[in-house]
Design a protein around this motif. Structure first.
Motif, PDB file in Angstrom:
ATOM      1  N   GLN A 166       3.975  15.508   1.478  1.00 21.07           N
ATOM      2  CA  GLN A 166       2.868  14.947   1.111  1.00 21.07           C
ATOM      3  C   GLN A 166       2.760  13.255   1.743  1.00 21.07           C
ATOM      4  OE1 GLN A 166       1.133  15.886  -2.663  1.00 21.07           O
ATOM      5  NE2 GLN A 166      -0.744  14.664  -2.267  1.00 21.07           N
ATOM      6  N   LEU A 167       3.595  12.765   1.146  1.00 19.23           N
ATOM      7  CA  LEU A 167       3.736  11.293   1.526  1.00 19.23           C
ATOM      8  C   LEU A 167       3.849  10.929   3.111  1.00 19.23           C
ATOM      9  CD1 LEU A 167       3.901   8.372   0.700  1.00 19.23           C
ATOM     10  CD2 LEU A 167       6.505   8.606   0.333  1.00 19.23           C
ATOM     11  N   ASN A 168       4.757  11.752   3.813  1.00 29.75           N
ATOM     12  CA  ASN A 168       4.862  11.714   5.291  1.00 29.75           C
ATOM     13  C   ASN A 168       5.279  10.060   5.353  1.00 29.75           C
ATOM     14  OD1 ASN A 168       4.910  11.715   7.792  1.00 29.75           O
ATOM     15  ND2 ASN A 168       2.463  11.804   8.080  1.00 29.75           N
ATOM     16  N   LEU A 169       6.348   9.708   5.004  1.00 36.48           N
ATOM     17  CA  LEU A 169       7.040   8.505   4.931  1.00 36.48           C
ATOM     18  C   LEU A 169       7.158   8.050   6.428  1.00 36.48           C
ATOM     19  CD1 LEU A 169       8.228   5.997   2.937  1.00 36.48           C
ATOM     20  CD2 LEU A 169      10.556   7.364   3.174  1.00 36.48           C
ATOM     21  N   SER A 170       7.543   8.686   7.293  1.00 41.13           N
ATOM     22  CA  SER A 170       7.758   8.482   8.637  1.00 41.13           C
ATOM     23  C   SER A 170       6.457   7.804   9.300  1.00 41.13           C
ATOM     24  CB  SER A 170       8.511   9.371   9.632  1.00 41.13           C
ATOM     25  OG  SER A 170       7.552  10.538   9.756  1.00 41.13           O
ATOM     26  N   ALA A 171       5.240   8.478   9.087  1.00 39.12           N
ATOM     27  CA  ALA A 171       3.939   7.719   9.398  1.00 39.12           C
ATOM     28  C   ALA A 171       3.963   6.405   9.053  1.00 39.12           C
ATOM     29  CB  ALA A 171       2.797   8.589   9.124  1.00 39.12           C
ATOM     30  N   TRP A 172       4.331   6.078   7.668  1.00 38.18           N
ATOM     31  CA  TRP A 172       4.120   4.684   7.101  1.00 38.18           C
ATOM     32  C   TRP A 172       5.263   3.780   7.762  1.00 38.18           C
ATOM     33  CZ3 TRP A 172       0.751   2.714   3.641  1.00 38.18           C
ATOM     34  CH2 TRP A 172       0.032   3.471   3.004  1.00 38.18           C
ATOM     35  N   LEU A 173       6.297   4.209   8.046  1.00 41.10           N
ATOM     36  CA  LEU A 173       7.619   3.405   8.317  1.00 41.10           C
ATOM     37  C   LEU A 173       7.398   2.982  10.172  1.00 41.10           C
ATOM     38  CD1 LEU A 173      10.466   4.776   6.395  1.00 41.10           C
ATOM     39  CD2 LEU A 173       8.987   2.810   6.054  1.00 41.10           C
ATOM     40  N   ASP A 174       7.236   4.230  10.740  1.00 36.97           N
ATOM     41  CA  ASP A 174       7.432   3.974  12.113  1.00 36.97           C
ATOM     42  C   ASP A 174       5.860   4.444  12.955  1.00 36.97           C
ATOM     43  OD1 ASP A 174      10.032   3.121  12.311  1.00 36.97           O
ATOM     44  OD2 ASP A 174      10.244   5.296  11.585  1.00 36.97           O
ATOM     45  N   LEU A 196       0.925  -1.011   0.061  1.00 39.32           N
ATOM     46  CA  LEU A 196       0.035   0.057  -0.050  1.00 39.32           C
ATOM     47  C   LEU A 196       0.970   1.218   0.068  1.00 39.32           C
ATOM     48  CD1 LEU A 196      -3.009   0.059  -0.096  1.00 39.32           C
ATOM     49  CD2 LEU A 196      -3.017   0.211   2.341  1.00 39.32           C
ATOM     50  N   LEU A 197       1.960   1.215   0.558  1.00 35.72           N
ATOM     51  CA  LEU A 197       2.817   2.249   0.677  1.00 35.72           C
ATOM     52  C   LEU A 197       3.440   2.682  -0.877  1.00 35.72           C
ATOM     53  CD1 LEU A 197       4.970   4.534   1.594  1.00 35.72           C
ATOM     54  CD2 LEU A 197       6.433   2.439   2.353  1.00 35.72           C
ATOM     55  N   LEU A 198       3.618   1.376  -1.768  1.00 33.75           N
ATOM     56  CA  LEU A 198       4.135   1.519  -3.024  1.00 33.75           C
ATOM     57  C   LEU A 198       3.010   2.454  -3.777  1.00 33.75           C
ATOM     58  CD1 LEU A 198       6.497  -1.424  -3.161  1.00 33.75           C
ATOM     59  CD2 LEU A 198       7.148   1.009  -3.373  1.00 33.75           C
ATOM     60  N   LEU A 199       1.984   1.681  -3.557  1.00 37.94           N
ATOM     61  CA  LEU A 199       0.496   2.258  -4.248  1.00 37.94           C
ATOM     62  C   LEU A 199       0.402   3.718  -4.152  1.00 37.94           C
ATOM     63  CD1 LEU A 199      -1.982  -0.700  -4.074  1.00 37.94           C
ATOM     64  CD2 LEU A 199      -1.091   0.351  -6.088  1.00 37.94           C
ATOM     65  N   THR A 200       0.508   4.011  -2.704  1.00 35.29           N
ATOM     66  CA  THR A 200       0.644   5.566  -2.314  1.00 35.29           C
ATOM     67  C   THR A 200       1.471   6.511  -3.433  1.00 35.29           C
ATOM     68  OG1 THR A 200      -0.052   4.735  -0.113  1.00 35.29           O
ATOM     69  CG2 THR A 200       0.583   7.107  -0.579  1.00 35.29           C
ATOM     70  N   LEU A 258      -3.063   2.438   9.543  1.00 39.87           N
ATOM     71  CA  LEU A 258      -3.050   3.113   8.071  1.00 39.87           C
ATOM     72  C   LEU A 258      -2.962   4.594   8.290  1.00 39.87           C
ATOM     73  CD1 LEU A 258      -4.994   0.709   5.928  1.00 39.87           C
ATOM     74  CD2 LEU A 258      -2.579   0.852   5.865  1.00 39.87           C
ATOM     75  N   PRO A 259      -1.894   5.285   7.583  1.00 43.25           N
ATOM     76  CA  PRO A 259      -1.743   6.604   7.585  1.00 43.25           C
ATOM     77  C   PRO A 259      -3.200   7.265   7.066  1.00 43.25           C
ATOM     78  CG  PRO A 259       0.262   5.838   6.907  1.00 43.25           C
ATOM     79  CD  PRO A 259      -0.658   4.603   6.969  1.00 43.25           C
ATOM     80  N   PRO A 260      -3.477   8.383   7.356  1.00 44.08           N
ATOM     81  CA  PRO A 260      -4.701   8.942   6.670  1.00 44.08           C
ATOM     82  C   PRO A 260      -4.473   9.060   5.111  1.00 44.08           C
ATOM     83  CG  PRO A 260      -3.610  10.494   8.159  1.00 44.08           C
ATOM     84  CD  PRO A 260      -3.068   9.110   8.561  1.00 44.08           C
ATOM     85  N   GLY A 261      -5.458   8.862   4.266  1.00 42.12           N
ATOM     86  CA  GLY A 261      -5.138   9.220   3.035  1.00 42.12           C
ATOM     87  C   GLY A 261      -4.607   8.010   2.148  1.00 42.12           C
ATOM     88  N   ALA A 262      -4.294   6.782   2.879  1.00 41.11           N
ATOM     89  CA  ALA A 262      -4.056   5.487   2.200  1.00 41.11           C
ATOM     90  C   ALA A 262      -5.266   5.323   1.247  1.00 41.11           C
ATOM     91  CB  ALA A 262      -3.700   4.134   3.573  1.00 41.11           C
ATOM     92  N   PRO A 263      -4.536   4.880  -0.051  1.00 33.82           N
ATOM     93  CA  PRO A 263      -5.801   4.383  -0.944  1.00 33.82           C
ATOM     94  C   PRO A 263      -6.442   3.182  -0.653  1.00 33.82           C
ATOM     95  CG  PRO A 263      -3.492   3.713  -1.751  1.00 33.82           C
ATOM     96  CD  PRO A 263      -3.178   4.705  -0.512  1.00 33.82           C
ATOM     97  N   VAL A 264      -7.595   3.309  -1.298  1.00 33.02           N
ATOM     98  CA  VAL A 264      -8.666   2.109  -0.951  1.00 33.02           C
ATOM     99  C   VAL A 264      -8.840   1.530  -2.322  1.00 33.02           C
ATOM    100  CG1 VAL A 264     -10.883   1.453   0.007  1.00 33.02           C
ATOM    101  CG2 VAL A 264      -9.397   3.171   1.212  1.00 33.02           C
ATOM    102  N   ALA A 265      -8.689   0.396  -2.612  1.00 35.20           N
ATOM    103  CA  ALA A 265      -9.010  -0.345  -3.696  1.00 35.20           C
ATOM    104  C   ALA A 265     -10.480  -0.563  -4.098  1.00 35.20           C
ATOM    105  CB  ALA A 265      -7.957  -1.444  -4.132  1.00 35.20           C
ATOM    106  N   ARG A 266     -10.703  -0.347  -5.274  1.00 33.71           N
ATOM    107  CA  ARG A 266     -12.107  -1.040  -5.536  1.00 33.71           C
ATOM    108  C   ARG A 266     -12.064  -1.816  -6.823  1.00 33.71           C
ATOM    109  NH1 ARG A 266     -14.267   0.957  -2.105  1.00 33.71           N
ATOM    110  NH2 ARG A 266     -14.198   3.280  -1.379  1.00 33.71           N
TER     111      ARG A 266
END
Ligand code: BES
Ligand code: ZN
Length: 624
Positions: free
Chosen positions: A450-458, A399-403, A462-470
């Motif tokens: 915008q990405l806020n990598l540290s929220a993903w890593l540490d 999901l990080l890579l999709l973001t 799920l950080p706000p704004g993580a994509p949701v697949a349909r």
């Protein structure tokens, strides 16, 4: 486009799961005899240094449950250490740790060019599963290894850290009266036919970490799929396996088109007996797979795409320690879905993504939304990596890579990943190094903030704004589910369900209300024949419903599944569901007692605690 020349030099982090220390060991020579009667591997491991030691040096290797017979320092020069001096070395084994094993400490004299350690494995070696003929699809015994994460040390003394790489060559001799019928294979260049004398030679010319060392011995045949791809399986399984995996060459071609050349010469699959504890294991040149993905309709081959993708993410660029596991698995899940999209289209990949995200939400819920276990960067020091590794690395990593894909667009991300694999091929990567590389070479400062990598890593969850697949195809499944819940008889849904794939059925089964009664399930089963399904994923989604509802007609099928399938991902939730039913503990223990000899130690180490109860471990004899 990527300016990487000023990228800082990397000194690998200390690995909390390895005792290994000392000089680089760029090459391994392994000489092993496979003894099915004693259930041991015996022989020697010779570790070669890059050049003769200028001064006496301490070498520390990882071992666990090994019997060390003897250690010798080999002298010599110009690479010919066999002609030089041989010095017997005192072996000092450290105190045993249940997870890490024992450090083997050797004081090497100046001039040492190689170290030879004669040893044998114990019958209970955790990496090894010795199968009796009855536990295979045929009439011969079988052996396979599972080295990831830190089990290589249970079958050879080695620097068992993903940050340490070496090339290897091996001689494997199969002992016993059946030697002429058993084929040996490794994570290396492999034979395609059985040798009458039971002797095999292997060569892995690319440097690999110890967790990618693998060996399998059994009555195996080979079927070619393309010039560079094929499948090994027991004779009884080979035709189905070859049929299931015919798309293998197309998958390799798609992978190369996406992220650069395949660097491991051949890519073969080995279909293991049912007790294989994982879905797949990315052993270089020879992926190990569970037979539970053979459904006859090629519906579960995304698992093969996954293991193939590891030929780049993981096997080329390798997590430096198990704390960085997401760098192996998150990239691989993203890559896997890109391969599947290339072969079967966007709608197919979307279904896989939605199912993955559902798994992720479920895992986060189970671990707790603010649990540190939901961070991408793990802190596994002092813990068994086998307990600490979960779905988060896979699906949150993907999901990080999709973001990032959404942020910078596919063309830029794809160019970045291609460059990443090329630049760091045969090196290890840790989370900080990756973060630096990403922000220096791909992201603009605005994108980075915008990405806020540290929220993903540490950060947790799920950080706000993580994509949701349909998935449009799942929307149709949801509509069918809604009609069912509103009272439409299952049979009336058949015109819609006729063309459904395994993924649509999986989504359907997961979406069924947990309140369904045995009568409801009987009606569903009469129409859709879930209990009789040959698809292990569907069975694994169906049985928890039948257990909760007390739907008796599924009992025998569940029991049969638990007795024959050794894949931990299925076993854990099924035993858990069974334990939660009235009288379930006794039933679970009864089944477990019978089934346990068919499970690998990787599975029993999890299940013993869960199901074992008052079972005395001495009473449960593995094997026969
Ligand atoms: N490398 C893993 C298996 C593994 C991970 C073994 C950690 C030991 C420790 C392999 O690539 C994998 O992820 N297998 C999955 C299938 C995949 C499609 C998610 C499995 O076995 O279920
Ligand atoms: Zn994987």
């Amino acid at each position: 486009m990527i300016a990487s020349s000023n990228f800082p030099h990397f000194s690998p982090p200390a690995d909390p799961h390895s005792y290994a220390q000392g000089p680089d060991l760029p090459h391994l020579r392994l000489d092993l005899a496979v003894d099915f009667a004693r259930r041991t591997l015996a022989g020697s491991a010779t570790w070669q240094l890059a050049s003769p030691l200028l001064a006496a040096t301490t070498l520390v290797l990882d071992t666990r449950d090994l019997r060390i017979e003897r250690a010798e320092a080999l002298g010599g020069h110009n690479g010919d250490f066999t002609a030089g001096a041989i010095t017997a070395l005192p072996c000092a084994l450290g105190a045993p740790d249940a997870v890490l094993g024992q450090a083997l400490r050797l004081e090497l004299p100046a001039g040492t060019q190689a170290v030879r350690i004669a040893y044998s494995t114990s019958p209970g070696a955790a990496a090894l599963q010795w199968l009796a003929p009855a536990q295979t699809a045929g009439e011969h015994p079988f052996l396979f290894t599972q080295s990831q994460a830190i089990l290589a040390r249970t079958w050879l003394p080695c620097p068992d850290s993903p940050g340490r790489r070496f090339t290897y060559e091996a001689t494997v001799e199969v002992l016993g009266p059946e030697r002429g019928q058993l084929l040996a294979l490794m994570s290396a260049e492999n034979p395609q036919a059985t040798a009458p004398d039971g002797r095999y030679h292997f060569r892995q010319p690319q440097p690999v970490p110890a967790y990618l060392l693998a060996l399998a011995v059994g009555r195996l045949d080979f079927a070619s799929i393309s010039e560079r791809a094929g499948v090994y399986a027991e004779p009884a399984t080979l035709p189905q396996a070859a049929h299931e995996f015919t798309e293998l060459e197309r998958m390799i071609a798609a992978s190369e088109q996406l992220y650069g050349p395949y660097r491991w010469s051949r890519y073969d699959l080995l279909t293991l007996p049912n007790s294989f504890p994982f879905g797949g294991m990315e052993n270089p040149c020879l992926t190990f797979v569970t037979p539970t993905i053979i459904t006859g309709d090629r519906s579960l081959t995304s698992l093969v795409a996954h293991e193939l993708a590891h030929s780049w993410s993981g096997n080329l660029v390798t997590n430096a320690t198990w704390n960085d596991f997401w760098l192996n698995e998150g990239f691989t899940v993203y890559f896997e879905r890109r391969i599947m999209e290339q072969l079967y289209g966007r709608a197919y990949a979307e279904m896989l993504q939605v199912l993955g995200e559902a798994d992720l939400r479920h895992t986060i819920e189970e671990l707790g939304a603010d649990s540190p276990a939901t961070h991408l960067r793990l802190h596994l020091a002092g813990r068994d990596p086998d307990d600490g590794l979960n779905d988060i690395a896979y699906e949150k990593g993907c999901l990080l890579l999709l973001t990032i894909e959404r942020l910078v667009g596919r063309p830029r991300l794809d160019a970045f990943i291609t460059e990443y694999f090329a630049r760091f091929a045969f090196q290890s990567m840790d989370t900080d190094r990756f973060a630096t590389y990403l922000t220096q070479t791909l992201l603009s400062p605005a994108e980075a903030s915008q990405l806020n990598l540290s929220a993903w890593l540490d950060g947790p969850g799920l950080p706000p704004g993580a994509p949701v697949a349909r998935s449009a195809r799942f929307a149709a499944v949801d509509a069918a589910l809604a009609r069912l819940v509103a009272g439409t008889p299952p049979a009336d849904l058949q015109p819609i369900t006729k063309e459904w794939s395994s993924q649509e059925w999986e989504h359907f089964l997961r979406g069924l209300p947990p309140t369904l009664t045995a009568t409801d399930l009987a009606r569903l089963d009469a129409t859709f024949r879930f209990t009789a399904s040959g698809n292990a994923e569907l069975l694994a989604a169906w049985f928890p419903l039948t257990l909760r509802a007390g739907y008796a007609p599924a009992e025998a099928a569940l029991e049969n599944f638990l007795l024959h399938v050794g894949r931990r991902k299925f076993l854990v939730p099924l035993y858990r569901a069974l334990l939660a039913t009235p009288g379930g503990r006794a039933r679970a223990q009864k089944i477990y007692r019978l089934a346990r000899p068919n499970y690998h130690s990787v599975a029993t180490s999890t299940l013993d605690e869960m199901v074992g109860g008052e079972m005395v471990s001495g009473e449960i004899v593995s094997g026969e």
